[in-house]
Design a protein around this motif. Structure first.
Motif, PDB file in Angstrom:
ATOM      1  N   ASP A  67      32.126  40.196  35.095  1.00 44.86           N
ATOM      2  CA  ASP A  67      33.475  39.940  34.591  1.00 44.86           C
ATOM      3  C   ASP A  67      34.071  38.668  35.191  1.00 44.86           C
ATOM      4  O   ASP A  67      34.591  37.810  34.472  1.00 44.86           O
ATOM      5  N   SER A  68      34.039  38.566  36.514  1.00 40.11           N
ATOM      6  CA  SER A  68      34.655  37.399  37.155  1.00 40.11           C
ATOM      7  C   SER A  68      33.833  36.139  36.916  1.00 40.11           C
ATOM      8  O   SER A  68      34.388  35.035  36.875  1.00 40.11           O
ATOM      9  N   THR A 168      42.738  37.863  38.031  1.00 38.16           N
ATOM     10  CA  THR A 168      41.672  38.847  38.219  1.00 38.16           C
ATOM     11  C   THR A 168      40.966  39.100  36.892  1.00 38.16           C
ATOM     12  O   THR A 168      41.514  38.818  35.825  1.00 38.16           O
ATOM     13  N   HIS A 170      39.986  41.909  35.270  1.00 37.30           N
ATOM     14  CA  HIS A 170      40.016  43.259  34.704  1.00 37.30           C
ATOM     15  C   HIS A 170      39.833  43.197  33.190  1.00 37.30           C
ATOM     16  O   HIS A 170      40.414  42.353  32.517  1.00 37.30           O
ATOM     17  N   THR A 171      39.033  44.119  32.667  1.00 33.67           N
ATOM     18  CA  THR A 171      38.668  44.114  31.252  1.00 33.67           C
ATOM     19  C   THR A 171      39.266  45.310  30.516  1.00 33.67           C
ATOM     20  O   THR A 171      39.925  46.170  31.111  1.00 33.67           O
ATOM     21  N   ASP A 174      38.012  48.437  32.103  1.00 38.23           N
ATOM     22  CA  ASP A 174      38.753  48.750  33.327  1.00 38.23           C
ATOM     23  C   ASP A 174      40.091  49.393  32.984  1.00 38.23           C
ATOM     24  O   ASP A 174      40.528  50.329  33.656  1.00 38.23           O
ATOM     25  N   GLN A 175      40.724  48.871  31.943  1.00 43.86           N
ATOM     26  CA  GLN A 175      42.007  49.429  31.515  1.00 43.86           C
ATOM     27  C   GLN A 175      41.851  50.890  31.074  1.00 43.86           C
ATOM     28  O   GLN A 175      42.647  51.757  31.457  1.00 43.86           O
ATOM     29  N   MET A 195      47.384  48.731  33.219  1.00 43.12           N
ATOM     30  CA  MET A 195      47.597  47.427  33.838  1.00 43.12           C
ATOM     31  C   MET A 195      48.220  46.470  32.829  1.00 43.12           C
ATOM     32  O   MET A 195      47.794  46.419  31.678  1.00 43.12           O
ATOM     33  N   ALA A 197      49.210  42.544  31.535  1.00 47.42           N
ATOM     34  CA  ALA A 197      48.588  41.222  31.611  1.00 47.42           C
ATOM     35  C   ALA A 197      49.199  40.402  32.739  1.00 47.42           C
ATOM     36  O   ALA A 197      48.532  39.552  33.346  1.00 47.42           O
ATOM     37  N   VAL A 253      50.037  38.702  39.767  1.00 51.45           N
ATOM     38  CA  VAL A 253      48.638  38.868  39.374  1.00 51.45           C
ATOM     39  C   VAL A 253      48.554  38.795  37.853  1.00 51.45           C
ATOM     40  O   VAL A 253      49.283  39.509  37.155  1.00 51.45           O
ATOM     41  N   ARG A 255      45.988  38.953  34.382  1.00 55.26           N
ATOM     42  CA  ARG A 255      44.726  39.555  33.953  1.00 55.26           C
ATOM     43  C   ARG A 255      44.361  39.026  32.563  1.00 55.26           C
ATOM     44  O   ARG A 255      44.666  39.656  31.549  1.00 55.26           O
ATOM     45  N   LEU A 258      41.951  41.287  29.797  1.00 56.60           N
ATOM     46  CA  LEU A 258      42.260  42.670  29.399  1.00 56.60           C
ATOM     47  C   LEU A 258      41.884  43.012  27.954  1.00 56.60           C
ATOM     48  O   LEU A 258      41.499  44.147  27.684  1.00 56.60           O
TER      49      LEU A 258
END
Length: 599
Positions: A67-68, A168, A170-171, A174-175, A195, A197, A253, A255, A258
């Motif tokens: 992801d990262s 970060t 997060h996808t 992850d959500q 989470m 955005a 933060v 994202r 997402l």
């Protein structure tokens, strides 16, 4: 680790996914059109949520995983596009937190990310943290401890580099896992919203959470310090395990991934011939998050809904909108139900509070606590229920406030006292108890004693010198005692904040203190001529006058061994003016900014 740099330069990527120890290898023969379009979708998402601006300065949190790694590639390509189109100079830096949970593999992850940053000519920050020790010290799960230390390290990096926000990776998956986790825990709307955005995260707050102390200074060449090009910044290799300072931080933060599934990112990675690291702890079933990912989500996809992640994404959107609505309703309601507000205290009109639906009441309670704590704390469902229970009428058929049980109290996490009083629902921050809890130096019994002291009375004792102004900080007032002859018009000068007593009857040193359990005095009736009503408990005296409980603790008491004056309320009969009085003490209660020294 020049091996990583050489390999990156040779192929834009290291080979992809074969074991937890190696970089993964992929074939590029098969990829979807959506993988080719992902950059455009990414750019549109960032624009629609206003996550990124062409001249932005962003810190990318890169673990080395898929992801990262994709996020880093997307931002590098976006930066190149904007440079070519002359839309701005997007500035990026890479940050990596080494959790030291997998021995040499963790070190290889760090070296891999460092090589990625160098290949992209980006500044690099890294820090090693001792997660197990922190978790044990602060009684946290490994997951929670890792998250706290990771975000605190990232915030330190962001400040050092002067970035606007932390990005970060997060996808969508992850959500979905986050929402399912919250759902299983019985979360409210905020939890179901998952989470966002863009999120402002509070750091260094809960119990003994901490803010990172600054890392040792990094030495850069002059041209690197100015431009950040190719700079590699890293703290010493020793674990971050306790060199911390208490406090609070709030960091932004973002994202940007997402909307995208892990499957989409993998297709993109294969299309771009990217490389990434695999973390074997991601399949360790002892972690709750992994059980949700590898057991619950596949079950839901197979047996119930193949598009469960998208469905949960819609749920998050609806729940988030509802949560925002109730926040707005609570702020509107709060403006109508607040009777009094001070930095450490908020009083609500209980009659007005009763007029709102329970869900709005819950959001009002949360808003009040957040105001007092100056932090985005989240009372639990049961904590809010206990506070609501305090405000309920004992006779549900009555709208009379008196039907509530006055004096009921609930202490929220040893930091806020909530009580029902004569003038409403009182929320009061317990500063001294909070400091004691944070210090970690008091035993439970000592904290309980301190709590009782804070709840019932201040232990302050303030000496009073005749003729000198005596500040009383707890009451935001001052006392002035002056010796003089009895003025002919003394009765005209008497009011709740100005009294006269017989100077000869005052023996010993005068002090100001605050009410204590067991206090008694002999209240003078409405006038000196009326005489005394005999000895009376100070608490009963306050009750007869319907003095709110939360105000009693800061009412100054002037005494000389016996109570002389309950300041602002009543003299003691033993010190009253009589026909034989020749010299008096003039007692005056002043506002804190009144500098008067004479009548």
């Amino acid at each position: 680790m020049d091996y990583w740099i050489l390999l990156l330069q040779q192929s834009n990527s290291l080979p992809v996914n074969q074991s937890s120890h190696e970089t993964a290898k992929v074939s590029t023969h098969h990829y979807s059109i959506s993988a080719m379009d992902l950059l455009q979708q990414f750019r549109q998402h960032c624009a629609s949520h206003r996550l990124v601006q062409p001249d932005d300065r962003l810190l990318l949190a890169v673990s080395g995983g898929l992801d990262s790694r994709v996020m880093l590639d997307l931002f590098c390509r976006l930066r190149e596009q904007w440079q070519v189109q002359k839309q701005g100079q997007l500035q990026l830096a890479v940050a990596h937190v080494n959790h030291q949970m997998r021995g040499s593999e963790s070190d290889e992850d760090e070296a891999f990310v460092k090589a990625l940053a160098q290949a992209a000519n980006l500044p690099f920050y890294s820090q090693r943290i001792d997660v197990p020790r922190y978790a044990q010290t602060h009684k946290l799960s490994l997951e929670s401890a890792a998250r706290e230390l990771r975000y605190e390290a990232l915030e330190e990096f962001r400040q050092n580099w002067q970035g606007r926000a932390i990005m970060t990776a997060h996808t969508l998956d992850d959500q979905a896992e986050t929402i399912l986790d919250h759902l299983l825990r019985g979360s409210g709307l905020a939890g179901l919203a998952g989470m966002a955005a863009l999120t402002d995260i509070q750091l260094g707050f809960h119990h003994e959470k901490f803010v990172m102390a600054p890392s040792p200074p990094c030495i850069l060449k002059t041209n690197e310090r100015r431009s950040g090009a190719g700079a590699v910044l890293s703290s010493k290799s020793e674990p971050l395990e306790g060199k911390l300072q208490t406090g609070q931080l709030q960091t932004t933060v973002l994202r940007p991934l997402l909307p995208f599934s892990r499957q989409q990112l993998e297709a993109y990675g294969r299309y771009r011939e990217l490389s990434w690291r695999e973390d074997r702890t991601n399949v360790d079933q002892k972690f709750r998050r992994n059980r949700i990912r590898h057991e619950l989500v596949p079950l839901l996809k197979t047996r119930f809904n193949p598009q469960i992640a998208r469905s949960l994404e819609r749920l998050a959107t609806i729940a988030g909108a509802a949560d925002d609505y109730f926040h707005t309703e609570a702020e509107t309601a709060l403006s109508k139900v607040i009777k009094e507000t001070q930095p450490d205290k908020i009083i609500l009109d209980i009659e007005q509070f009763w007029k709102y639906f329970e869900i709005v009441q819950r959001y009002v309670i949360r808003a009040v606590i957040q105001r007092l704590m100056n932090a985005q704390v989240e009372p639990t469902f049961s904590e809010t229920a206990r506070i609501l229970a305090l405000t309920q009428r004992s006779d549900v058929s009555s709208r009379n406030f008196a039907k509530t049980t006055l004096g009921r109290r609930f202490i929220w996490r040893l930091q806020i006292e909530v009580s029902v009083d004569h003038d409403g629902v009182v929320f009061r921050r317990l500063e001294s108890v909070e400091r004691g809890a944070k210090s970690g130096k008091r035993k439970a019994a000592e904290r309980t004693d301190a709590l009782r002291s804070t709840l019932y009375a201040s232990r302050s004792i303030i000496p009073v010198k005749i003729g000198e102004r005596c500040p009383i900080p707890e009451a935001a007032m001052a006392l002035l005692v002056e010796r003089k002859g009895l003025p002919p018009d003394w009765r005209q000068q008497v009011h709740p904040y100005s009294q006269f007593v017989d100077a000869e009857k005052v023996a010993g040193n005068l002090i100001v203190r605050f009410p204590q359990p067991g206090d008694r005095f002999m209240p003078l009736r409405g006038s000196a001529a009326a005489g005394s009503i005999g000895s009376k408990k100070l608490s009963d005296f306050f009750t007869d006058l319907k003095v709110p409980l939360h105000r009693r603790r800061v009412i100054p008491i002037l005494e000389c061994g016996d109570i002389v004056w309950v300041c602002g309320y009543r003299l003691d009969d033993r010190f009253k003016i009589t026909p034989a009085t020749r010299e008096v003490l003039h007692l005056r209660l002043l506002s804190s900014d009144d500098q008067s020294l004479t009548v």
